[in-house]
Design a protein around this motif. Sequence first.
Motif, mmCIF file in Angstrom:
data_model
loop_
_atom_site.group_PDB
_atom_site.id
_atom_site.type_symbol
_atom_site.label_atom_id
_atom_site.label_comp_id
_atom_site.label_asym_id
_atom_site.label_seq_id
_atom_site.Cartn_x
_atom_site.Cartn_y
_atom_site.Cartn_z
ATOM 1 N N TYR A 196 -11.793 -34.279 -61.042
ATOM 2 C CA TYR A 196 -10.569 -33.495 -61.050
ATOM 3 C C TYR A 196 -10.320 -32.934 -59.649
ATOM 4 C CZ TYR A 196 -9.983 -33.624 -66.083
ATOM 5 O OH TYR A 196 -9.773 -34.042 -67.356
ATOM 6 N N PRO A 197 -9.108 -32.569 -59.317
ATOM 7 C CA PRO A 197 -8.821 -32.007 -57.996
ATOM 8 C C PRO A 197 -9.705 -30.804 -57.686
ATOM 9 C CG PRO A 197 -6.783 -32.476 -59.160
ATOM 10 C CD PRO A 197 -7.900 -32.697 -60.138
ATOM 11 N N GLY A 198 -10.398 -30.858 -56.553
ATOM 12 C CA GLY A 198 -11.278 -29.775 -56.160
ATOM 13 C C GLY A 198 -12.669 -29.859 -56.747
ATOM 14 N N ALA A 199 -12.928 -30.869 -57.588
ATOM 15 C CA ALA A 199 -14.239 -31.014 -58.218
ATOM 16 C C ALA A 199 -15.067 -32.050 -57.461
ATOM 17 C CB ALA A 199 -14.077 -31.418 -59.684
ATOM 18 N N TRP A 200 -16.253 -32.353 -57.983
ATOM 19 C CA TRP A 200 -17.124 -33.351 -57.369
ATOM 20 C C TRP A 200 -16.458 -34.704 -57.433
ATOM 21 C CZ3 TRP A 200 -20.945 -36.937 -59.803
ATOM 22 C CH2 TRP A 200 -21.757 -37.557 -58.833
ATOM 23 N N ASN A 201 -16.278 -35.335 -56.303
ATOM 24 C CA ASN A 201 -15.512 -36.568 -56.217
ATOM 25 C C ASN A 201 -16.290 -37.584 -55.375
ATOM 26 O OD1 ASN A 201 -13.532 -38.514 -56.198
ATOM 27 N ND2 ASN A 201 -12.013 -37.305 -55.123
ATOM 28 N N PRO A 202 -17.340 -38.201 -55.932
ATOM 29 C CA PRO A 202 -18.219 -39.079 -55.146
ATOM 30 C C PRO A 202 -17.519 -40.315 -54.598
ATOM 31 C CG PRO A 202 -18.703 -39.280 -57.484
ATOM 32 C CD PRO A 202 -17.747 -38.139 -57.346
ATOM 33 N N PHE A 203 -16.426 -40.749 -55.233
ATOM 34 C CA PHE A 203 -15.718 -41.948 -54.777
ATOM 35 C C PHE A 203 -14.519 -41.618 -53.887
ATOM 36 C CE2 PHE A 203 -17.675 -43.106 -58.882
ATOM 37 C CZ PHE A 203 -18.504 -44.130 -58.439
#
Length: 269
Positions: A196-203
């Motif tokens: 989600y926006p602002g969350a953990w985003n490994p990709f």
Amino acid sequence: LPRPILSFLTPTKLISTMMKLAVLATLAASAAAFAPAQTGKVSTVLNANFVEGTKALPFGSSPDTLDGSLPGDVGFDPIGFSTGPFASFNNPLYVEGDFMSDIEWLREAELTHGRIAQLAVVGFIWPGLFGTFPGSDELGGVDAYSELNPFKALTTIPESAIYQIVGGMAWIEYNRVIRIKEQGANRISGDIGVGYPGAWNPFNINYTPEEYAEKQIQEIKHCRLAMIGAFGLICQAANSGTDVVSQLAPAFAAPEYASKAGYFLPQGI
């Protein structure tokens, strides 16, 4: 269940019955699949006005609580689930004035159940197509994970595997509860801190607002389809006693007489 009923249920049948009840509860919790195209108001039911001619039910009606604010809203709520005070009902997380709305709380449940159903569908199909994990003599035997029917597999896998599943689910749910408390009324339904926006985003996914809204619609559609699919897979496995993939081959196999000339005639003619 009362003792006289339990006495007639084997462990496998008891598990099957409990799983069916769980699926029915899941489907009931997600029955409000939301949002109308309003044309005209009719009678009041459950303290809410119903409007005629929704996108999902052009010949029916749905509550005006479905205002189109949630992705995937098509005005399907003929029973009126969205009119109930579900956010505050028996909910220890509820904080008046700083919590999700009733409709957002229902969407939270729908997304949670839908994601579990998607995992369940993969779990039903994957082992039959690609195989299972190898077992060991120290943990249940070399064939501990070879059972393809999920109901029977519960009695063959080691207890430690079940504890791992329960522990993983509990950890995810614990973190979800923490986020619900922290975000309050500003929570995005279904946010588990991944993607989600602002969350953990490994990709490093970076959607525009329009693309993000489209992904939300895609997810809720997949969730709803998976809940129906998981229900069908559970019933099929419980009634057939075997895994789903093993039943596909006979479905596409032609009977012996089909290879003969005139197979459409009765045998012996």
